[in-house]
Design a protein around this motif. Structure first.
Motif, mmCIF file in Angstrom:
data_model
loop_
_atom_site.group_PDB
_atom_site.id
_atom_site.type_symbol
_atom_site.label_atom_id
_atom_site.label_comp_id
_atom_site.label_asym_id
_atom_site.label_seq_id
_atom_site.Cartn_x
_atom_site.Cartn_y
_atom_site.Cartn_z
ATOM 1 N N VAL A 1 6.572 40.279 21.627
ATOM 2 C CA VAL A 1 7.936 40.818 21.624
ATOM 3 C C VAL A 1 8.591 40.589 22.985
ATOM 4 C CG1 VAL A 1 9.270 42.958 21.498
ATOM 5 C CG2 VAL A 1 7.537 42.464 19.780
ATOM 6 N N SER A 2 7.865 40.796 24.067
ATOM 7 C CA SER A 2 8.408 40.572 25.404
ATOM 8 C C SER A 2 8.736 39.101 25.637
ATOM 9 C CB SER A 2 7.409 41.034 26.468
ATOM 10 O OG SER A 2 7.120 42.385 26.330
ATOM 11 N N LEU A 3 7.864 38.230 25.194
ATOM 12 C CA LEU A 3 8.103 36.798 25.329
ATOM 13 C C LEU A 3 9.324 36.373 24.518
ATOM 14 C CD1 LEU A 3 7.033 34.144 26.516
ATOM 15 C CD2 LEU A 3 5.669 33.889 24.454
ATOM 16 N N PHE A 4 9.449 36.865 23.317
ATOM 17 C CA PHE A 4 10.596 36.553 22.471
ATOM 18 C C PHE A 4 11.893 37.058 23.109
ATOM 19 C CE2 PHE A 4 13.434 37.606 18.876
ATOM 20 C CZ PHE A 4 13.600 36.325 18.374
ATOM 21 N N ALA A 5 11.871 38.263 23.660
ATOM 22 C CA ALA A 5 13.052 38.819 24.320
ATOM 23 C C ALA A 5 13.428 38.001 25.552
ATOM 24 C CB ALA A 5 12.815 40.275 24.689
ATOM 25 N N ALA A 6 12.451 37.548 26.311
ATOM 26 C CA ALA A 6 12.726 36.735 27.491
ATOM 27 C C ALA A 6 13.331 35.386 27.104
ATOM 28 C CB ALA A 6 11.438 36.537 28.295
ATOM 29 N N ILE A 7 12.839 34.794 26.040
ATOM 30 C CA ILE A 7 13.386 33.516 25.575
ATOM 31 C C ILE A 7 14.815 33.694 25.088
ATOM 32 C CG2 ILE A 7 13.175 31.757 23.769
ATOM 33 C CD1 ILE A 7 10.128 32.049 24.079
ATOM 34 N N ILE A 8 15.087 34.751 24.351
ATOM 35 C CA ILE A 8 16.449 35.024 23.869
ATOM 36 C C ILE A 8 17.386 35.274 25.047
ATOM 37 C CG2 ILE A 8 17.851 36.675 22.554
ATOM 38 C CD1 ILE A 8 16.273 34.720 20.834
ATOM 39 N N ALA A 9 16.961 36.059 26.038
ATOM 40 C CA ALA A 9 17.797 36.331 27.208
ATOM 41 C C ALA A 9 18.060 35.048 27.994
ATOM 42 C CB ALA A 9 17.130 37.368 28.109
ATOM 43 N N PHE A 10 17.058 34.209 28.166
ATOM 44 C CA PHE A 10 17.239 32.944 28.868
ATOM 45 C C PHE A 10 18.224 32.056 28.125
ATOM 46 C CE2 PHE A 10 16.134 28.493 29.509
ATOM 47 C CZ PHE A 10 16.218 28.407 30.888
ATOM 48 N N ALA A 11 18.056 31.949 26.826
ATOM 49 C CA ALA A 11 18.955 31.102 26.037
ATOM 50 C C ALA A 11 20.379 31.650 26.054
ATOM 51 C CB ALA A 11 18.436 30.992 24.603
ATOM 52 N N TYR A 12 20.551 32.952 25.982
ATOM 53 C CA TYR A 12 21.890 33.551 25.963
ATOM 54 C C TYR A 12 22.617 33.313 27.282
ATOM 55 C CZ TYR A 12 25.629 36.972 25.754
ATOM 56 O OH TYR A 12 26.841 37.566 25.785
ATOM 57 N N PHE A 13 21.962 33.579 28.401
ATOM 58 C CA PHE A 13 22.634 33.480 29.691
ATOM 59 C C PHE A 13 22.750 32.050 30.211
ATOM 60 C CE2 PHE A 13 21.240 37.974 29.909
ATOM 61 C CZ PHE A 13 22.506 38.542 30.051
ATOM 62 N N ASN A 14 21.921 31.135 29.739
ATOM 63 C CA ASN A 14 21.971 29.769 30.271
ATOM 64 C C ASN A 14 22.556 28.746 29.311
ATOM 65 O OD1 ASN A 14 20.771 30.106 32.897
ATOM 66 N ND2 ASN A 14 18.921 30.652 31.779
ATOM 67 N N LEU A 15 22.497 29.005 28.035
ATOM 68 C CA LEU A 15 22.937 27.996 27.073
ATOM 69 C C LEU A 15 24.210 28.371 26.342
ATOM 70 C CD1 LEU A 15 19.455 27.089 25.580
ATOM 71 C CD2 LEU A 15 20.657 25.948 27.441
ATOM 72 N N TRP A 16 24.425 29.635 26.068
ATOM 73 C CA TRP A 16 25.573 30.037 25.264
ATOM 74 C C TRP A 16 26.769 30.476 26.074
ATOM 75 C CZ3 TRP A 16 21.612 32.906 21.943
ATOM 76 C CH2 TRP A 16 21.084 32.024 20.987
ATOM 77 N N ASN A 17 26.620 30.623 27.368
ATOM 78 C CA ASN A 17 27.754 31.020 28.219
ATOM 79 C C ASN A 17 28.179 29.888 29.111
ATOM 80 O OD1 ASN A 17 28.238 33.524 27.272
ATOM 81 N ND2 ASN A 17 26.846 34.533 28.686
#
Length: 73
Positions: free
Chosen positions: A57-73
């Motif tokens: 769950v922590s790894l999944f959350a870190a991947i989602i946060a990385f993708a959100y802040f670096n790829l979608w913005n």
């Protein structure tokens, strides 16, 4: 006294090891990540250990946060 050939010994050893269902890499891995087996309950499904669920769950959350802040913005 008859001598046993090397190929025959290898074949006998392989047969003996194949009959041992408690040996193997998969069983060792399953013993580490799954809850221990219940010796009295046959066929019960084993769940993941809590530390592994937390890690995933922590790894999944870190991947989602990385993708959100670096790829979608």
């Amino acid at each position: 006294m008859d001598r046993i050939a090397t190929k025959e010994v290898n074949r006998m050893l392989r047969q003996c090891l194949l009959r041992r269902s408690d040996l193997g890499l998969w069983n060792a891995l399953a013993a580490k990540i799954l809850e221990p087996q219940n010796p009295f309950g046959r066929g019960e499904r084993r769940t993941l250990q809590r530390w592994l669920v937390l890690l995933l769950v922590s790894l999944f959350a870190a991947i989602i946060a990385f993708a959100y802040f670096n790829l979608w913005n």
